[in-house]
Design an enzyme around this catalytic site. Structure first.
Site, short mmCIF file in Angstrom:
data_model
loop_
_atom_site.label_atom_id
_atom_site.label_comp_id
_atom_site.label_asym_id
_atom_site.label_seq_id
_atom_site.Cartn_x
_atom_site.Cartn_y
_atom_site.Cartn_z
N ASP A 180 -11.71 -6.55 -28.86
CA ASP A 180 -11.90 -5.06 -29.28
C ASP A 180 -12.91 -5.06 -30.40
OD1 ASP A 180 -10.13 -2.45 -29.28
OD2 ASP A 180 -10.37 -2.83 -31.42
N TYR A 196 -10.99 9.52 -28.62
CA TYR A 196 -10.62 9.01 -29.98
C TYR A 196 -11.58 8.57 -30.95
CZ TYR A 196 -11.46 4.23 -28.40
OH TYR A 196 -12.10 3.00 -28.16
N TYR A 237 -15.29 2.70 -37.04
CA TYR A 237 -15.64 3.67 -36.05
C TYR A 237 -16.65 5.01 -36.85
CZ TYR A 237 -11.87 2.19 -33.18
OH TYR A 237 -10.94 1.50 -32.37
N HIS A 295 -5.05 -3.71 -22.34
CA HIS A 295 -6.03 -3.82 -23.38
C HIS A 295 -5.86 -5.10 -24.27
CE1 HIS A 295 -9.46 -2.88 -26.23
NE2 HIS A 295 -8.37 -2.57 -27.30
#
Length: 318
Positions: free
Chosen positions: A101, A150, A232, A297
């Site tokens: 991830d 998201y 992010y 995931h």
């Protein structure tokens, strides 16, 4: 956890918590969002029993590692800087890298900036995010999936933190960490709501216990989500800063493993990139792509033993 040693080290101006076990060549594990060193608990035990020194930090902003206040303290450069300092502290020239991830994104940056420090890379879930010189990363995602994708919803400082607080830390962690919903996560307008997993069952899956959830909750209740969300918030800045590497190749040997239900694999045209030649073009020493049937995931948790074996089978060649 049995035999796992914990210590705090100074790296790149911050205090970092590291879990480790075993002796031998170093395997460095990088966790994703919203996770901790603890996500690698199965891999730490497995690899340390097979003659490796397994090392898993809480990344900057997570768990018991320091969380700088400034958003711009979370670019790929600072985080790779933390890891280079950690590798130096471990007293080795090179490590085997295993990452998932957001850890995988950082792993690609580590291979890009300092390939001399990585012997081989087992990458889970997120392939190299090919840099499009014509459009910033978040702008491209917004164009594809809209404002409620998201990643787009995570951009505004404080907003997602407040929406997560409405449903509570435990709900957010359970909702993300147990999600098996493929495709791009689109959040309900104006709230976290049912988040990443609208059909989330009440009971936990067999591979994620009440004790596991409680451990994550205890750490995130202490730190909050701002540090993790700041990764992010630097996607567009990372795009700018990595312009010098645009079109560059990753030369490190790589094995890539994803679940067929993975939310990354099933969005962003990833299947086409992974299987259509683009990925291999960007990563010439990509040795194998493995797609795990009926796995989502968090494949390092859900299919832990299979992942342990894939890691060992790959790194033992070197």
């Amino acid at each position: 956890m049995e035999g796992v040693e914990h210590r705090t080290v100074e790296v790149n101006g911050i205090k970092m918590h590291v879990a480790e076990k075993g002796e031998g060549p170093v395997v460095l594990f990088l966790h994703g969002f919203p996770e901790l060193w603890y996500s690698w608990r199965h891999q730490i035990l497995s690899l340390s029993s097979r003659g490796y020194r397994a090392v898993a930090p809480d990344l900057r902003g997570y768990g018991d590692t320091e969380a700088p206040d400034s958003i711009s303290s979370y670019t790929g450069f600072q985080i790779v800087g933390d890891l280079i300092a950690l590798i130096d502290l471990l007293g080795v020239d090179q490590v085997f890298l295993v990452a998932h991830d957001w850890g995988a994104i950082i792993g690609w940056y580590l291979c890009m900036f300092r390939p001399d420090r990585v012997k081989a890379y087992v990458c889970l879930s997120v392939p190299l995010l090919h840099r499009d010189p014509n459009i910033r990363t978040v702008d491209a995602m917004r164009a594809m999936y809209g404002d409620d994708y998201y990643v787009c919803r995570f951009q505004k400082p404080g907003e997602m933190e407040a929406q997560m607080a409405e449903v509570g830390t435990e709900y957010v962690l359970k909702n993300i960490l147990t999600s098996r919903k493929p495709g791009p996560p689109i959040l309900p307008k104006g709230e976290y709501g049912t988040g990443f997993y609208p059909d989330m069952p009440n009971s936990l899956p067999s591979w994620f216990t009440d004790d596991d959830l409680a451990y994550y909750v205890s750490k995130f209740e202490k730190t909050g989500f701002t540090g993790p969300l700041n990764y992010y918030r630097n996607l567009n800045l990372n795009w700018e800063l990595t312009a010098p590497w645009s079109g560059g190749k990753i030369q490190v040997p790589v094995r890539f493993i994803t679940g067929e239900l993975d939310l990354v694999y099933t969005s962003l045209n990833m299947k086409e990139y992974i299987h259509g030649g683009g990925f291999k073009q960007d990563v010439p020493n990509l040795e194998e792509v493995i797609v795990q049937k009926d796995v989502a995931h968090f494949n390092n948790l859900e299919a832990a033993e299979e992942i342990n074996n894939h890691i060992y089978d790959f790194i033992k060649k070197f």
